[in-house]
Structure formats: C-alpha cells, structure tokens
Design a protein around this motif. Structure first.
Motif, PDB file in Angstrom:
ATOM      1  N   LYS B   4      61.050  10.303  28.704  1.00  0.00           N
ATOM      2  CA  LYS B   4      60.335  10.988  27.631  1.00  0.00           C
ATOM      3  C   LYS B   4      61.280  11.829  26.772  1.00  0.00           C
ATOM      4  O   LYS B   4      62.330  12.271  27.217  1.00  0.00           O
ATOM      5  CB  LYS B   4      59.242  11.879  28.233  1.00  0.00           C
ATOM      6  CG  LYS B   4      58.076  11.103  28.823  1.00  0.00           C
ATOM      7  CD  LYS B   4      56.952  12.052  29.162  1.00  0.00           C
ATOM      8  CE  LYS B   4      55.814  11.346  29.883  1.00  0.00           C
ATOM      9  NZ  LYS B   4      55.316  10.124  29.218  1.00  0.00           N
ATOM     10  N   THR B   5      60.829  12.055  25.544  1.00  0.00           N
ATOM     11  CA  THR B   5      61.581  12.961  24.680  1.00  0.00           C
ATOM     12  C   THR B   5      61.202  14.397  25.026  1.00  0.00           C
ATOM     13  O   THR B   5      60.207  14.642  25.732  1.00  0.00           O
ATOM     14  CB  THR B   5      61.243  12.722  23.198  1.00  0.00           C
ATOM     15  OG1 THR B   5      59.880  13.061  22.985  1.00  0.00           O
ATOM     16  CG2 THR B   5      61.496  11.269  22.795  1.00  0.00           C
ATOM     17  N   ALA B   7      59.968  16.553  23.049  1.00  0.00           N
ATOM     18  CA  ALA B   7      58.674  16.857  22.434  1.00  0.00           C
ATOM     19  C   ALA B   7      57.548  16.367  23.340  1.00  0.00           C
ATOM     20  O   ALA B   7      56.546  17.076  23.530  1.00  0.00           O
ATOM     21  CB  ALA B   7      58.586  16.202  21.063  1.00  0.00           C
ATOM     22  N   GLU B   8      57.759  15.187  23.923  1.00  0.00           N
ATOM     23  CA  GLU B   8      56.736  14.643  24.830  1.00  0.00           C
ATOM     24  C   GLU B   8      56.643  15.482  26.108  1.00  0.00           C
ATOM     25  O   GLU B   8      55.546  15.749  26.598  1.00  0.00           O
ATOM     26  CB  GLU B   8      57.086  13.187  25.180  1.00  0.00           C
ATOM     27  CG  GLU B   8      56.852  12.221  24.020  1.00  0.00           C
ATOM     28  CD  GLU B   8      57.576  10.874  24.186  1.00  0.00           C
ATOM     29  OE1 GLU B   8      57.393  10.012  23.312  1.00  0.00           O
ATOM     30  OE2 GLU B   8      58.326  10.712  25.174  1.00  0.00           O
ATOM     31  N   SER B  10      57.386  18.622  26.401  1.00  0.00           N
ATOM     32  CA  SER B  10      56.786  19.907  26.048  1.00  0.00           C
ATOM     33  C   SER B  10      55.262  19.780  25.991  1.00  0.00           C
ATOM     34  O   SER B  10      54.524  20.632  26.509  1.00  0.00           O
ATOM     35  CB  SER B  10      57.343  20.371  24.688  1.00  0.00           C
ATOM     36  OG  SER B  10      56.812  21.617  24.349  1.00  0.00           O
ATOM     37  N   LEU B  11      54.806  18.705  25.388  1.00  0.00           N
ATOM     38  CA  LEU B  11      53.378  18.465  25.274  1.00  0.00           C
ATOM     39  C   LEU B  11      52.758  18.262  26.664  1.00  0.00           C
ATOM     40  O   LEU B  11      51.708  18.846  26.988  1.00  0.00           O
ATOM     41  CB  LEU B  11      53.128  17.237  24.393  1.00  0.00           C
ATOM     42  CG  LEU B  11      51.671  17.012  23.975  1.00  0.00           C
ATOM     43  CD1 LEU B  11      51.232  18.103  22.995  1.00  0.00           C
ATOM     44  CD2 LEU B  11      51.509  15.628  23.315  1.00  0.00           C
ATOM     45  N   GLY B  12      53.443  17.437  27.474  1.00  0.00           N
ATOM     46  CA  GLY B  12      52.952  17.156  28.820  1.00  0.00           C
ATOM     47  C   GLY B  12      52.844  18.407  29.672  1.00  0.00           C
ATOM     48  O   GLY B  12      51.903  18.560  30.457  1.00  0.00           O
ATOM     49  N   THR B  17      50.003  17.668  32.299  1.00  0.00           N
ATOM     50  CA  THR B  17      50.105  16.290  32.778  1.00  0.00           C
ATOM     51  C   THR B  17      51.078  16.254  33.960  1.00  0.00           C
ATOM     52  O   THR B  17      50.927  15.473  34.885  1.00  0.00           O
ATOM     53  CB  THR B  17      50.640  15.382  31.654  1.00  0.00           C
ATOM     54  OG1 THR B  17      49.973  15.725  30.445  1.00  0.00           O
ATOM     55  CG2 THR B  17      50.431  13.908  31.974  1.00  0.00           C
ATOM     56  N   ASP B 219      63.623  16.308  18.562  1.00  0.00           N
ATOM     57  CA  ASP B 219      64.047  17.113  19.714  1.00  0.00           C
ATOM     58  C   ASP B 219      65.184  18.071  19.333  1.00  0.00           C
ATOM     59  O   ASP B 219      65.234  19.215  19.799  1.00  0.00           O
ATOM     60  CB  ASP B 219      64.518  16.202  20.851  1.00  0.00           C
ATOM     61  CG  ASP B 219      63.346  15.501  21.537  1.00  0.00           C
ATOM     62  OD1 ASP B 219      62.194  15.764  21.135  1.00  0.00           O
ATOM     63  OD2 ASP B 219      63.598  14.708  22.466  1.00  0.00           O
ATOM     64  N   LYS B 477      65.472   4.653  20.435  1.00  0.00           N
ATOM     65  CA  LYS B 477      64.670   4.411  21.641  1.00  0.00           C
ATOM     66  C   LYS B 477      65.366   3.461  22.617  1.00  0.00           C
ATOM     67  O   LYS B 477      64.927   3.302  23.746  1.00  0.00           O
ATOM     68  CB  LYS B 477      63.313   3.822  21.242  1.00  0.00           C
ATOM     69  CG  LYS B 477      62.419   4.829  20.538  1.00  0.00           C
ATOM     70  CD  LYS B 477      61.086   4.205  20.191  1.00  0.00           C
ATOM     71  CE  LYS B 477      60.209   5.218  19.452  1.00  0.00           C
ATOM     72  NZ  LYS B 477      59.198   4.524  18.638  1.00  0.00           N
TER      73      LYS B 477
END
Lengths: 480, 486
Positions: B4-5, B7-8, B10-12, B17, B219, B477
């Motif tokens: 994951k990045t 940003a991902e 951080s969101l998780g 999650t 990021d 990616k």
C-alpha cells in the motif's frame, strides 16, 4: 638608549576581547568563568555531527557598540568564515571567525601620552569570532585534558594599524581600549581570566625609513606590564640582530614572563594554511541603519567625553581628569565623593588620586574593592573643607576609615579630633609655650625668623594637632 | 498490506482496517526476509518501532491522530536519532549514538511516525551507486547485480522493494532523485532552506537538503508536509509559509508551461530514456500542459563546479572526525598527529578521502581564487540561467539520469564516469531549487525517471504535476518481482 635612537620601533596590536554575553556566540551554553570543566559545553560547542550554529544577536549589538565608540564603519553586510586547522580543543576542526568582511572596520582610538601629547591610533578592523577550548597538560598521566567550557565564547578581535612607536605607547593604547570596553560594558576586561588578550606585531626600522621592517608576532601577553617588557625585549633582540648584520625572521614568538624573553614557537604550530572560506551554515550578517541607531542610543558617556566633562565641570587639570576617568568605576567613585563632600572638587581629586589610590595600590586592590566607600571618603573631605578637622588629623581619620566601617563624623566624635578654633584656648596654649621657652623667644625677637616654625610645632604638639593652624600662626605672630 | 501507499495506510489506520502494530510487524517481517539480500537497512529498530506503534494505536483509538500517526517510516542513516545509531554509512560513526534528534526526526516523532529503521547509504552521502558504504553495497531490487543509485540508495531500494512505504533521504547533488529514478520510486529534493538541516550529518552544507521518498507524489506531499518549515536551529532554513501540499495535488495543469532544456537532451542520454521522456511529455500534453524548448547554457559546467564546492565544504565539515570526542579512534596512537592520521586513515573510505583531498586542495592559499571563488561565480551563472528560464516557463522537465542503473563495480574504478551519473541533477542543487524524480518507464527491465524542476518554494507545483502524471500512468505501481529473484 643611544643605539635605540638610530632605530624606530613599529608596533601593531591584535587584542582579543571576550564579550560579556550570557550565552555563547553560536549556542545557548552559558559563558560563566570558572565552572567545572565541560559543564558549559553543549553539543553545538562539542561540534557533534549534524549540529548547526545560530548567531547570538547580543554579540552583534556589542560589536556595533564598540564600532560606534571608535568611530568606525559598521559593515552593512559582514560574513562569517571558517578558519580550518586541527587541534583537540577546536572541536569542529575549524574556528568560526570573520575574514574578508569584518563587522567593524576603519576606526581609531586616541589617548594622551605621558608628555601630554595626543596620540591617535588607527584601527584596521574588529571582527567577531568564537573562542577555542582549553587544553590541560597536567594531572592526566601522560594524556591531555580538554575543557570546552571556553569553546564558542564570543570574542571581538580588535586589530590596530602599525601606528604605535614604543612599548609605552602600546601599553597606553591597550589601557585605553581596556577602559573603553569596560565603559561600554561589553567585556569585563579581566586579564587574569583571559577576557582581554593581546598579540603584538613588533618590528624595527632605521629612523627615517618608510618601509616596514620584518615583524615578529608575540603571542598572548596577558598583562600590561608584560606587554611592555615583552615588546622591549623583542625590540632589543631585533636591533641586536640587525646591528650584527643578521636578518629578523618573520615568526610567531611566545613571551616567557619568568625569564623575561621571547622564544620562537615551534614552526609546526604556525605552518598552517587556514583555508578560510565563508561558512555555509551561516547567512551574512546584515545590519540595518535603524539597528545602529538603536545601539547608538545605548552608548554610555565615553571615556574621552567624560574626561572633557571632568575638566569643565570640576575645574580639573587635563591630567587629573584623565586619571580619574581611566576607568568607569574610578570616575563614578570620584563623582560620588565630590557629591558627598559638598566641597571643592579639586580637594576630592587630591584625596582620591593621592591617599586613596596610593593605599589601594599598596594593598593591591582596585577601586571596586576599596575598603573606604566613596560616601565615607566624601564625609571625611567635608570635615576638612568646613575646618572641623585639620589636614593632618584627616590623615589619621583616613587610616581609621580604612580599618573600620564607621564614618568620619563618628570617628571624629569618638576620638575628640575636632579642630580647636576657640581663640582663647589657642591663646592659652601659646602663652604656656612662650613662658616655657624664654631663650628661643629672645632669639626670635632678636631676628632669628626661622624659629617661628619651632613655635608653631610646639603649639600643634601641645594641642595634639587639633589647633587650627591658621589661627595659631596669626596669634603667635601677635604675641611674639 | 505492505504494498500500500502511505495515503492508503493512513486511510486504513484511520478507518481501523488495520492497526499500526499490524503494519509495523508486516514491514519488520518483510525487512527480516529480504534485507540480507538487499542490504537496505543498517539498523532495524524492531522493539522501539513496536512500542511506538502501540502508542500510535492508542492515539488512533482516541481520535488524537494526525495524518502520519502510526505510519512506519525509515530514515537514511544520516539523520541523527536520539539513542539509535547514526552511522552515516561510515566506519567513523559506526559507534556513534546521537544524544539528540534531528529536527526532521523530531517532527516525525511529534507527528506519531513509527521509526522502523535507518537505511544504508554511501559513506557521508558521497556516491552515486551506494557502493561506498562501510556496511556494503545496497542491491537494486529490480536486479541484484545492479546498483540502486546513491547516496540514498538504501531508502529508495527499501521503498521499491516495499520493505517500507516511505523513507527520507538527503540530496546534495542528486542523492534522492538519482536513486529514486534507478529504483522506480518517487523522490523529492525540496528547495534549499525548506527542510531543516539540523541533525542531518553535513556533507556539503550549501547543497544538502533532506526530502521524502515514496511510491507516489501524493505520498511525498504527505511526508513533506511534516518535514518542511522554518527552524530556529538552522540559520539557512527559510521562514516562509508551508502550503498545503496534499490539498494542491489536484490543481489542473491545463495551460501550465513546461520548459525542456535542450542541454538535457544531448549527447550521452540513453535513447530509450529519451523515448520515455517524450512519452511523458505526450501524457502531460494530453492533460493540457504546454511545452517549450529552453536553454540553460551554463549547466554543462555543473559537474566541475559541484566537484569544487562540495568537496571544499566536505573537507571542512569532516574535520570534526578526529578521534578525539566521538566516533572512531585509532588504537595506540604515538602522539596527537598520529591519532588524527590513523583514525582518519582507518575509518574513512576511499571516496571520502578523495573528496577531502580535493576540497583541501581547492581551498588552499594560492588555489582558492582559481577554484573555489571561480566555482562560486559559475554557480551564480547556473542559478541565473534557471531564473531566466522561469520567466518563460512554470516548471522544467527532463530525464533524471542519462542511463539506467549499471552493474555493481562497473564504475568504481572511474570516479569521473560515476560523477557524470548526476549530470542532470547537480545543477538543481547548485541553484537551490526543488526537484522531483518520478518513475517513467523501463530500460532492459530497469526503471528510469523523469525529473521535474520548480522555482524556489514551488514544491507544490511539481508535486501537483507528478500527481497528475501518476493518475494517468502506472509506472509508479510497478513492483520488482521479489518473489522470484530473492
């Protein structure tokens, strides 16, 4: 002296003045003298990886203050440079100093010489730099100890032109500068603690020659007396060399006070190429005119201004005024004395410069350590001035003041030292003396005028020095 | 999870999650699995990382979280970290534990970042291949026979191999952008003065700048937000407001004027890389950017100028490593001079010694004017070239490197060919500008990068362009086929 007269001495001085800032030039560590080794050295002073210097603005203000006081140019932009060399007490492997663009340039300092002439010495530059630490070579069983408390302490190095022509002039210049930095309250000037250190560049040349001779730099001479001795030694040494046809070598020499001689430093210690370059960790120091004006407003009365005022306001001679303003503390002492004495300033000047400074000198004390405070000396002078006591009794009271905490009036009261001004009392003493010395009276009356002093002495003795001398003279004359 | 990045992640974390402890453990496991091959980490701080992760989870539970709370990161081993070794890739500092945190480390700490470890690097950040480390070379995760670039090669290789989602590096002549390009990740060198240098072991003080390395520009924006800002401890840091980098990522680039310096497309540029740059130009044109050829006539002098100024500053900066107060001390020195000589001879590597020698030489009396002073004058000309260009264009674009990564050992015998790896990046440091490298293609299965250069303090603009590019491309990616090669 006859050999010297063929030669002219040329001296330029570099003085390191330690600034009285609370924290170091580039770090927040304290600057107090005499702390336990390495207790006043933070990671910045220790040159740790990753540390950066941040300039102490108070040091900049102090440099401006000095610049203004010596009528110098304050650089609108000055630059810190690195002076690179290896030494254990130099933690970063370089000293942050100023090289091509110093903060202060082109000033001058004037002072009176013993013969009363005014000497003006040009000051090339004054720049800010950090001090190094101290290496301690004793008590470490073959190792050296390093104390970095001093590392990073702000210094201003004041560099004069080679305008000085004798050791005496050099000392007079140093004393003037020393007094100035103390007046400005930018340094405590403490020479024992190294707050005021001097390197002297000395050369000689045939009188009349305009080209400078080869110079030797004498390092770290830390008292006025040693400066004079070191320069005199060096001048003699160079003249001896030249007169025997040998060249003077440009080198750095150290003065050894115990042997009263200068010796060359090991050549290794001076064969440094310092590789100066602007310190990329620091921005140029930009000084706006309004900062200079703000600093100007904080300037105290400067020594030469004070000297002029003392001449004017107190009617003192140039010499007296110069002596009394040689330090801010002495000047303050004098002014307080005059005020407390409520009398002719010249009388206070005589007492301060004569008895007081003499006694302090003998006891190896400076004015701030005087056992007689200015108010108490003024109290004594007041009683001389209003004729409560005679000048002679005053000397006794001065000693009493020195050895006690009492004021003059208390001492006079306790010991009954008031001057006798009652005419009838004095007449009574005189009558007794005349009656007791018939032959001297006869001699005097037959023309031996010199005997008058004898009678005065007898009367004063009989009155324990308390009879008013003027009245004694007057009445004696009448009665004889 | 490990792919994951930031940003991902951080969101998780925010959405619970997964927890910070979970992702920290995942990265620690992955580091343990792959680090012996890649040699990206000098120090892994498993214990303290998990402690920090637990604390972050508490904050996340109670809603006291900031965007980076609980995010594991790695720091190039040039940033001082209190209580954790800071080696700078050198034997000289192999025993050095800083008693303080670098400003950047302190900021991340306050932001709730979890420090997973300190990454390998060229000794004192001197090198373009990461072969100059006392701890051995870092391997490029795309091909273990190939260098990752340098000097922040440990950081870029770790991000490329997904041993960590984000890392920080430093860039003196290209040390973030060049290895980012060669490892296929995004790296940003901010404007000189944007990020505090306090606590970053100095190589060349007037050029060094810390910056973020991650998979994406998005990021990098997130990381820069925490790193940037004025620091009273760094006199060269600049007191200018820090914009909201993430908030500006989606600004339209329609009508944006992008300059193409003709000097960056000349001899020596690998034709496949040039092709990828042309493709990137087409993508950005589709998004509305307008391209224009410009000239930076003095940039050809960057390498010689850099190799006067950087060694000059390094020769002075590295004088403090004398065996007296910290770091390596030779055994049984005969006297003081011997202590200096032996300590420095034994603990500095060849490239560091070479630069100290060059630097000492160019600062020596009699040579200073001809080298150091002259170099400063040319530096000013290079800077002026850029300022002239920015009157015509908003940003500048070109290749990050002339070639893809090369084999280990290929250039070690030829320092000048090694120095030429930084031919497109060095002038940006000399001018003090921000520069970013983003993945833009492959040459023989090795990633290459496109560089974006902005005017002073215009990090937001180049991050914006890179983000827009990454929204329509997927070079960033691409992952090295770790399973097969390791």
């Amino acid at each position: 002296m006859t050999t010297q007269s063929k030669w002219e001495t040329v001296i330029g001085l570099e003085v390191h003045v330690q600034l009285l800032t609370k924290s170091k030039l580039f770090s927040g560590a304290a600057t107090n003298y005499g702390a336990e080794p390495n207790t006043q050295a933070c990671i910045i002073d220790l040159g740790f990886p990753g540390i950066l210097p941040v300039l102490n603005e108070e040091a900049v203000r102090m440099a401006i203050k000095l610049g203004l006081a010596i009528n110098a140019e304050i650089a609108p932009k000055s630059v810190f440079a690195r002076k690179n060399y290896f030494y254990p007490d130099l933690p970063k492997g370089y000293q942050i100093s100023q090289y091509e663009l110093p903060i202060v340039a082109k000033g001058s300092l004037s002072f009176s010489l013993e013969d009363g002439t005014l000497k003006k010495v040009n000051i090339t530059r004054a720049h800010l730099e950090e001090d190094a630490g101290k290496s301690l070579h004793e008590d470490f069983h073959g190792y050296s100890g390093i104390d970095l408390n001093r590392a990073g302490i702000p210094l201003i190095e004041v560099v004069s032109e080679p305008d000085l022509r004798s050791a005496k002039e050099a000392v007079a210049y140093l004393k003037t500068l020393h007094s100035l930095v103390r007046y400005l309250e930018i340094s405590d000037g403490n020479m024992q603690e190294g707050s005021f250190r001097c390197d002297a560049n000395v050369s000689v040349r045939p009188r009349g020659e305009t080209k400078l001779g080869t110079r030797a730099e004498i390092k770290n001479v830390n008292s006025f007396r040693f400066v004079e001795k070191a320069i005199n030694f060096e001048v003699e040494r160079q003249i001896d060399l030249l007169e025997s046809g040998k060249p003077v070598i440009q080198e750095t020499r150290l003065y050894n006070a115990d042997k009263d001689e200068t010796r060359p430093m090991r050549s290794k210690e001076e064969a440094n190429d310092y590789r100066y370059f602007p310190d990329p960790d620091l921005l140029p120091v930009v000084i706006q005119p309004d900062l200079i004006e703000r600093v100007r407003k904080t300037l105290p009365e400067l020594p030469h201004e004070k000297t002029a005022r003392f001449e004017e306001a107190y009617g003192l001679s140039k010499y007296d005024a110069a002596v009394l303003t040689s330090s801010r503390e002495l000047a303050n002492y004098f002014e307080t004395t005059v005020k407390a004495s409520n009398s002719e300033p010249k009388l206070s000047a005589n007492w301060v410069m004569g008895d007081l400074l003499g006694a302090l000198n003998k006891a190896n004390l400076d004015i701030t350590q005087s056992p007689i405070q200015a108010e108490r000396l003024g109290g004594l002078i007041k009683r001389i001035s209003d004729k409560t006591i005679s000048g002679k009794i005053a000397k006794t009271i001065f000693d009493a003041l020195w050895n006690s905490k009492e004021d003059a009036d208390t001492i006079i009261q306790k010991q009954g030292l008031q001057q006798v001004t009652d005419t009838s009392a004095i007449e009574a003493i005189i009558d007794t003396i005349i009656a007791e010395n018939p032959s001297q009276v006869a001699d005097y009356r037959s023309g031996k005028d010199k005997l008058f002093g004898f009678f005065v002495g007898q009367v004063m003795k009989a009155s324990q020095g308390k009879a008013n001398p003027e009245q004694v003279n007057e009445i004696l004359k009448k009665k004889l | 999870m490990v792919t994951k990045t930031l940003a991902e992640l951080s969101l998780g974390l925010k959405q619970k999650t997964f927890s910070s402890v979970e992702i920290t453990k995942a990265y620690l496991e992955r580091i343990q699995k792959f680090n012996s091959k890649l040699n990206t980490f000098i120090t892994v701080c498993a214990e303290t990382a998990l402690e920090e992760a637990r604390l972050a989870d508490k904050h996340l539970q109670t809603g006291q979280a900031e965007p980076l709370t609980g995010i594991p990161l790695a720091y190039k081993d040039i940033f001082c970290t209190q209580g954790i070794k800071t080696s700078c890739g050198s034997k000289m500092l192999d025993n050095f534990i800083a008693p303080y945190d670098a400003t950047v480390a302190e900021k991340f700490k306050t932001a709730g970042v979890v420090l997973v470890g300190k990454t390998n690097m060229d000794e004192f950040a001197m090198g373009s291949s990461n072969e100059n480390s006392y701890y051995g070379p870092v391997k490029n995760p795309w091909d273990l026979n190939v260098v990752p670039g340098g000097s922040s090669g440990g950081s870029t290789a770790a991000v490329a191999a997904r041993l960590i989602a984000g890392a920080i590096g430093t860039d003196t002549g290209g040390s973030i952008r060049q290895p980012a390009a060669l490892c296929g990740v995004t790296g940003l060198k901010p404007t000189y003065g944007r990020v505090s240098r306090y606590g970053m072991v100095a190589f060349a003080s007037s050029l060094d700048q810390g910056g973020p390395i991650a998979q994406t520009a998005e990021d990098c924006a997130l990381l820069l937000q925490s790193m940037a800002g004025f620091d009273t401890k760094d006199s060269t840091s600049v007191n200018t407001p820090v914009p909201n980098y993430s908030g500006l990522l989606n600004t339209s680039i329609k009508g944006l004027k992008i300059g193409l310096p003709k000097e960056f497309f000349g001899e020596g540029l690998n034709p496949t890389i040039e092709g990828h740059v042309q493709n990137a130009i087409k993508e950005l044109e589709k998004l509305g950017a307008v391209f224009k050829e410009i000239t930076l006539p003095n940039t050809g002098l960057s390498i010689p100028v850099y190799y006067v100024i950087a060694p000059a500053e390094c020769s002075s900066n590295l004088s403090r490593y004398d065996g007296v107060r910290f770091g390596y001390r030779a055994k049984d020195p005969k006297n003081l001079e011997d202590l200096y000589k032996q300590s420095r001879t034994e603990a500095f590597g060849d490239e560091v010694k070479r630069r100290i020698l060059i630097g000492t030489y160019v600062l020596s009396s009699g040579y200073y004017d001809a080298y150091y002073l002259q170099a400063q004058k040319v530096r000013k000309l290079i800077s002026n070239d850029y300022q002239k260009a920015f009157k015509e264009v908003d940003i500048i674009l070109g290749p990050t490197t002339p070639t893809p990564a090369f084999n280990l050992g290929a250039k070690t015998a030829d320092p000048v060919s090694m120095y030429l790896c930084d031919i497109y990046t060095v002038s940006v440091n000399l001018a003090g500008l921000p520069g970013l490298s983003m993945p833009a293609g492959f040459v023989n299965n090795l990633p290459i990068g496109v560089q974006l250069i902005g005017n002073y303090f215009e990090e937001a603009r180049i991050l914006n362009v890179a983000h827009q590019f990454q929204k329509v491309t997927d070079w960033h990616k691409k992952m090295p086929p770790l399973g097969n090669t390791l």
